[in-house]
Motif scaffolding. Structure first.
Motif, PDB file in Angstrom:
ATOM      1  N   LEU A  69       0.830  -1.201   0.000  1.00  0.00           N
ATOM      2  CA  LEU A  69       0.000   0.000   0.000  1.00  0.00           C
ATOM      3  C   LEU A  69       0.870   1.260   0.000  1.00  0.00           C
ATOM      4  O   LEU A  69       0.667   2.166  -0.821  1.00  0.00           O
ATOM      5  CB  LEU A  69      -0.892  -0.032   1.247  1.00  0.00           C
ATOM      6  CG  LEU A  69      -2.048   0.949   1.276  1.00  0.00           C
ATOM      7  CD1 LEU A  69      -3.102   0.532   0.270  1.00  0.00           C
ATOM      8  CD2 LEU A  69      -2.661   0.989   2.671  1.00  0.00           C
ATOM      9  N   ILE A  70       1.867   1.291   0.881  1.00  0.00           N
ATOM     10  CA  ILE A  70       2.697   2.500   0.909  1.00  0.00           C
ATOM     11  C   ILE A  70       3.661   2.539  -0.262  1.00  0.00           C
ATOM     12  O   ILE A  70       4.055   3.603  -0.711  1.00  0.00           O
ATOM     13  CB  ILE A  70       3.436   2.696   2.260  1.00  0.00           C
ATOM     14  CG1 ILE A  70       4.251   1.477   2.626  1.00  0.00           C
ATOM     15  CG2 ILE A  70       2.473   3.044   3.362  1.00  0.00           C
ATOM     16  CD1 ILE A  70       4.984   1.627   3.940  1.00  0.00           C
ATOM     17  N   HIS A  71       4.011   1.364  -0.790  1.00  0.00           N
ATOM     18  CA  HIS A  71       4.911   1.348  -1.939  1.00  0.00           C
ATOM     19  C   HIS A  71       4.244   1.955  -3.174  1.00  0.00           C
ATOM     20  O   HIS A  71       4.912   2.381  -4.111  1.00  0.00           O
ATOM     21  CB  HIS A  71       5.368  -0.078  -2.236  1.00  0.00           C
ATOM     22  CG  HIS A  71       6.614  -0.141  -3.071  1.00  0.00           C
ATOM     23  ND1 HIS A  71       7.336  -1.273  -3.253  1.00  0.00           N
ATOM     24  CD2 HIS A  71       7.270   0.812  -3.775  1.00  0.00           C
ATOM     25  CE1 HIS A  71       8.375  -1.031  -4.025  1.00  0.00           C
ATOM     26  NE2 HIS A  71       8.357   0.234  -4.360  1.00  0.00           N
ATOM     27  N   MET A  72       2.912   1.992  -3.169  1.00  0.00           N
ATOM     28  CA  MET A  72       2.212   2.595  -4.304  1.00  0.00           C
ATOM     29  C   MET A  72       2.539   4.079  -4.426  1.00  0.00           C
ATOM     30  O   MET A  72       2.317   4.678  -5.474  1.00  0.00           O
ATOM     31  CB  MET A  72       0.701   2.427  -4.145  1.00  0.00           C
ATOM     32  CG  MET A  72       0.250   1.008  -4.364  1.00  0.00           C
ATOM     33  SD  MET A  72      -1.497   0.867  -3.999  1.00  0.00           S
ATOM     34  CE  MET A  72      -1.674  -0.902  -4.126  1.00  0.00           C
ATOM     35  N   GLY A  73       3.001   4.671  -3.326  1.00  0.00           N
ATOM     36  CA  GLY A  73       3.319   6.088  -3.374  1.00  0.00           C
ATOM     37  C   GLY A  73       2.083   6.956  -3.224  1.00  0.00           C
ATOM     38  O   GLY A  73       2.113   7.971  -2.549  1.00  0.00           O
ATOM     39  N   ARG A  74       1.002   6.550  -3.875  1.00  0.00           N
ATOM     40  CA  ARG A  74      -0.262   7.277  -3.726  1.00  0.00           C
ATOM     41  C   ARG A  74      -1.306   6.305  -3.177  1.00  0.00           C
ATOM     42  O   ARG A  74      -2.157   5.815  -3.919  1.00  0.00           O
ATOM     43  CB  ARG A  74      -0.698   7.838  -5.079  1.00  0.00           C
ATOM     44  CG  ARG A  74       0.179   8.970  -5.566  1.00  0.00           C
ATOM     45  CD  ARG A  74      -0.321   9.541  -6.867  1.00  0.00           C
ATOM     46  NE  ARG A  74      -0.098   8.630  -7.977  1.00  0.00           N
ATOM     47  CZ  ARG A  74      -0.627   8.800  -9.191  1.00  0.00           C
ATOM     48  NH1 ARG A  74      -1.422   9.831  -9.429  1.00  0.00           N
ATOM     49  NH2 ARG A  74      -0.387   7.944 -10.151  1.00  0.00           N
ATOM     50  N   PRO A  75      -1.208   6.002  -1.872  1.00  0.00           N
ATOM     51  CA  PRO A  75      -2.047   4.936  -1.312  1.00  0.00           C
ATOM     52  C   PRO A  75      -3.549   5.211  -1.432  1.00  0.00           C
ATOM     53  O   PRO A  75      -4.341   4.277  -1.354  1.00  0.00           O
ATOM     54  CB  PRO A  75      -1.612   4.853   0.153  1.00  0.00           C
ATOM     55  CG  PRO A  75      -0.833   6.078   0.429  1.00  0.00           C
ATOM     56  CD  PRO A  75      -0.294   6.573  -0.866  1.00  0.00           C
ATOM     57  N   TRP A  76      -3.919   6.467  -1.643  1.00  0.00           N
ATOM     58  CA  TRP A  76      -5.358   6.748  -1.762  1.00  0.00           C
ATOM     59  C   TRP A  76      -5.920   6.199  -3.083  1.00  0.00           C
ATOM     60  O   TRP A  76      -7.118   6.167  -3.279  1.00  0.00           O
ATOM     61  CB  TRP A  76      -5.633   8.253  -1.626  1.00  0.00           C
ATOM     62  CG  TRP A  76      -4.791   9.098  -2.536  1.00  0.00           C
ATOM     63  CD1 TRP A  76      -5.133   9.539  -3.775  1.00  0.00           C
ATOM     64  CD2 TRP A  76      -3.478   9.594  -2.267  1.00  0.00           C
ATOM     65  NE1 TRP A  76      -4.110  10.264  -4.303  1.00  0.00           N
ATOM     66  CE2 TRP A  76      -3.082  10.329  -3.408  1.00  0.00           C
ATOM     67  CE3 TRP A  76      -2.594   9.494  -1.179  1.00  0.00           C
ATOM     68  CZ2 TRP A  76      -1.827  10.954  -3.500  1.00  0.00           C
ATOM     69  CZ3 TRP A  76      -1.363  10.115  -1.281  1.00  0.00           C
ATOM     70  CH2 TRP A  76      -0.988  10.836  -2.418  1.00  0.00           C
ATOM     71  N   LEU A  77      -5.036   5.790  -3.990  1.00  0.00           N
ATOM     72  CA  LEU A  77      -5.510   5.187  -5.237  1.00  0.00           C
ATOM     73  C   LEU A  77      -5.401   3.661  -5.195  1.00  0.00           C
ATOM     74  O   LEU A  77      -5.442   3.004  -6.231  1.00  0.00           O
ATOM     75  CB  LEU A  77      -4.714   5.732  -6.427  1.00  0.00           C
ATOM     76  CG  LEU A  77      -4.858   7.239  -6.664  1.00  0.00           C
ATOM     77  CD1 LEU A  77      -3.998   7.679  -7.844  1.00  0.00           C
ATOM     78  CD2 LEU A  77      -6.308   7.606  -6.918  1.00  0.00           C
TER      79      LEU A  77
END
Lengths: 475, 188
Positions: free
Chosen positions: A131-139
């Protein structure tokens, strides 16, 4: 599920003997007394670690994943290591609750509840990292296939990373349901213990959903419990298989190996049991549950560790052999670099912790000494974290083009996030020991008579004439 | 409901063995078992009560099959029909790669489906608060049978032979399950 089995060769599971109501009282006791000072100290420490992690994640999300030590060569490192580490920890709970249930291992009843809770918390910690690796966790919801205004553009069902999304979310959901279904009869017990009209009673009444111990309900409940165990067994094996496919379906030497699924599953069970033991040894001492989580339970788990540790050791050897036997120079280089290159210290940490330290469990004295087990399991926890680090980083850092070789070093943000995930795990586990029964009350009651002659037991005011119809295939 | 089935007689036991023996014998003597209330799943009770195997495995199978078929069709539809996307030259309908997700969804549907069916069938949901016989969730085992008033003495003798702690008729209009006076006053 109950045990009428009597044999002089079997040892009772609950020792010394207890009556049914004593079991209820003892398991409910930690929830009904005021928390001790040591509990507050432990919770305070766990929350402090969690706060550190939350701060690091906030900083990372606000700034970007450039705050991590990744570079063009090593694009996957600390984050995925932590993810695989936590998912692995999460395997022991379902193994204990489902696979040992199917194998009719009655000793599981004292440990399944807390092992399942541990599974849920570990999977939560694991899910945090992608989730945090996505960089934009809200997406994050983009990982699910849903009708959208971009086409609809669908997710790529051929990607093992997507398989992982489904595997982890299904695993979490089914583990949660399995855990909750197992809790219902105990929630009813707690409801009936709480004072009439109290808030505690209202909460437990809501959660127990009207459970009244009816034989007709038990009959269907047991059917569904068996079904869930049957479903969870292939599920738990599929989860780490799919996690290993994140690596194995790539073409990178060191990752591209057909041995990965069984190797990862065995490693997961190995690390999961180590973590269960670490937590149990502390919890049984602090909560005074040593007669229910007995040394025999600990000993059984160390035997599982010997077996899975052996499989892991064999896998390490097989990987090396295959790298040599394949004749592929890249494959050979990767493994020689792994053992003797700049990350050799990590590799040998892994070997000593995972292959050498479990061998101590061949000695009965060590298997039956809780503190010795505790020390060994800490080593295994460390070793299994390094296993993932070694697989991920040493395979990447020296790729096909020597000019792009590089080293990876975690930043403070990454280390802080890992520490924070431990904070989250321990915070949730400590709260769990306060608000829910850590041991399954109903299931422990069902094994009270295990290996004990009915006539001598405190809970049996039974005329001997009533016994013959109960004879079962003992032993 | 006939008057026979409305009148019930209850007996309370301290452990599972006498409960099982009493349940078996009551049924062998022709009494119809209303229900049995126990603190844990007593092995062999379903057989003693004469319960037929549950049909919930069929629900599980049906839900699993639904999950499998729907996810496989969805994967094929999205990848090969709705938006054909060339990923590394692989076939659009790359069935083997669709199996892991289809498997996970099968397990998810089968698990959630069986649990939902269990809760519906056993009428367990938040907000339900039936009367619970005293001690059932702690250490008491209660057998409730349908009985006419004239068989009370037979039943009492039968249950006391098996070591019942207390027994007595339940009120005909009592909400099920309510404790007979004799049981309500049993010392814990």
């Amino acid at each position: 599920m109950s045990g009428h089995t009597y044999s002089a060769l079997r040892h009772p599971l609950v020792d010394p003997p207890r009556s049914l109501s004593q079991i209820t009282d003892e398991i409910a006791a930690p929830m009904e007394r005021a928390p001790s000072a040591s509990f507050w100290a432990a919770l305070g420490a766990a929350v402090a670690l969690l706060a550190l992690g939350a701060g690091m994640v906030t900083y990372e999300v606000a700034t970007g994943i450039g705050t991590w030590g990744l570079n063009k060569t090593v694009g996957w490192a600390f984050d995925i290591t932590n993810f695989v580490f936590w998912v692995g920890i999460g395997h022991a709970g379902t193994l204990i609750s489902a696979i040992l249930f199917l194998f009719r291992q009655k000793w599981r009843t004292s440990i399944n509840r807390s092992a399942e809770a541990m599974t849920l918390f570990a999977v939560m910690c694991a899910a945090l990292f992608p989730l945090i690796h996505m960089g934009r966790p809200w997406l994050a919801f983009w990982v699910f296939p849903y009708p959208n205004s971009r086409g609809s553009l669908w997710v790529n069902f051929r990607s093992p990373l997507l398989w992982d999304v489904f595997a982890i979310s299904t695993y979490f959901t089914i583990s949660l349901v399995f855990w909750f279904i197992g809790l219902i009869p105990d929630l009813a017990t707690l409801r009936d213990r709480a004072a009439e009209g109290s808030l505690r009673r209202k909460i437990f009444a809501l959660l127990a959903m009207g459970w009244n111990g009816s034989g007709r309900t038990w009959h269907r409940y047991e059917t569904v419990y068996l079904l869930l165990a049957g479903l969870a067994t292939p599920l738990v094996l599929s989860v780490h298989t799919i996690v290993s496919m994140d690596f194995a379906t790539s073409l990178l030497p060191g990752w591209h190996a057909t041995i990965f699924p069984p190797y990862f599953v065995a490693g997961a069970v190995f690390s999961g049991f180590a973590m269960v033991l670490t937590l149990m040894i502390i919890a049984r001492k602090v909560l005074g549950l040593e007669h229910m989580i007995t040394v025999r339970h600990l000993e059984n788990m160390t035997k599982v560790i010997i077996v899975t540790g052996g499989i892991v050791g064999l896998a390490y050897g097989t990987e090396f052999f295959t790298a040599w036997y394949s004749g592929n120079p890249y494959e050979r280089f990767t493994f020689i670099n792994r053992a003797f290159g700049p990350y050799a210290w990590a590799y040998w940490t892994m070997i000593s912790c995972n292959v050498l330290s479990p061998q101590l469990f061949w000695f009965r004295k060590i298997r039956t000494s809780p503190w010795a087990i505790f020390v060994v399991t800490i080593f295994i926890n460390i070793g299994m974290w390094f296993e993932r680090f070694v697989i991920v980083v040493t395979s990447l850092h020296r790729d096909f083009l020597p000019s792009s070789w590089s080293m990876y070093r975690p930043t403070v943000v990454e280390v802080g996030t890992l520490i924070g995930s431990f904070g989250l795990f321990f915070t949730l586990f400590l709260l769990f020991t306060r608000v829910l029964p850590m041991i399954s009350i109903g299931e422990v009651k069902s094994v009270l008579t295990f290996a004990r002659q009915p006539a001598g037991s405190a809970s049996h005011a039974v005329p001997a004439a009533a016994a013959p119809v109960l004879e079962e295939g003992a032993a | 409901m006939s008057p026979v089935s409305q009148r019930r007689f209850a007996a309370q036991f301290a452990s599972e063995e006498p409960l099982l023996a009493a349940t078996r014998e009551a049924r062998e003597r022709g009494f119809s078992i209303d229900d049995v209330f126990t603190p844990y799943a007593v092995h062999g009770l379903d057989e003693a009560m004469g319960l037929a195997p549950s049909r919930l495995p069929w629900v599980c199978f049906g839900a699993g099959l639904t999950g499998l078929v729907s996810m496989l069709s969805f994967e094929i539809w999205t990848s090969a029909v709705s938006w054909r996307l060339n990923v590394g030259g692989k076939p659009f309908d790359s069935l083997p790669a669709f199996i892991p997700v289809a498997f996970e969804f099968t397990v998810l549907c089968a698990g959630l489906g069986s649990v939902a069916a269990l809760l519906l069938r056993t009428k367990l949901w938040p907000g339900r608060a039936p009367a619970v016989l005293p001690g059932t969730t702690n250490d008491k085992f209660t057998l409730v049978v349908h009985a006419r008033a004239e068989s009370d003495e037979t039943l009492r003798a039968l249950f006391e032979h098996h070591g019942a702690l207390a027994c007595g008729p339940l009120q005909p209009d009592a909400p099920a399950p309510a404790a007979p006076p004799a049981i309500a006053t049993v010392a814990p």
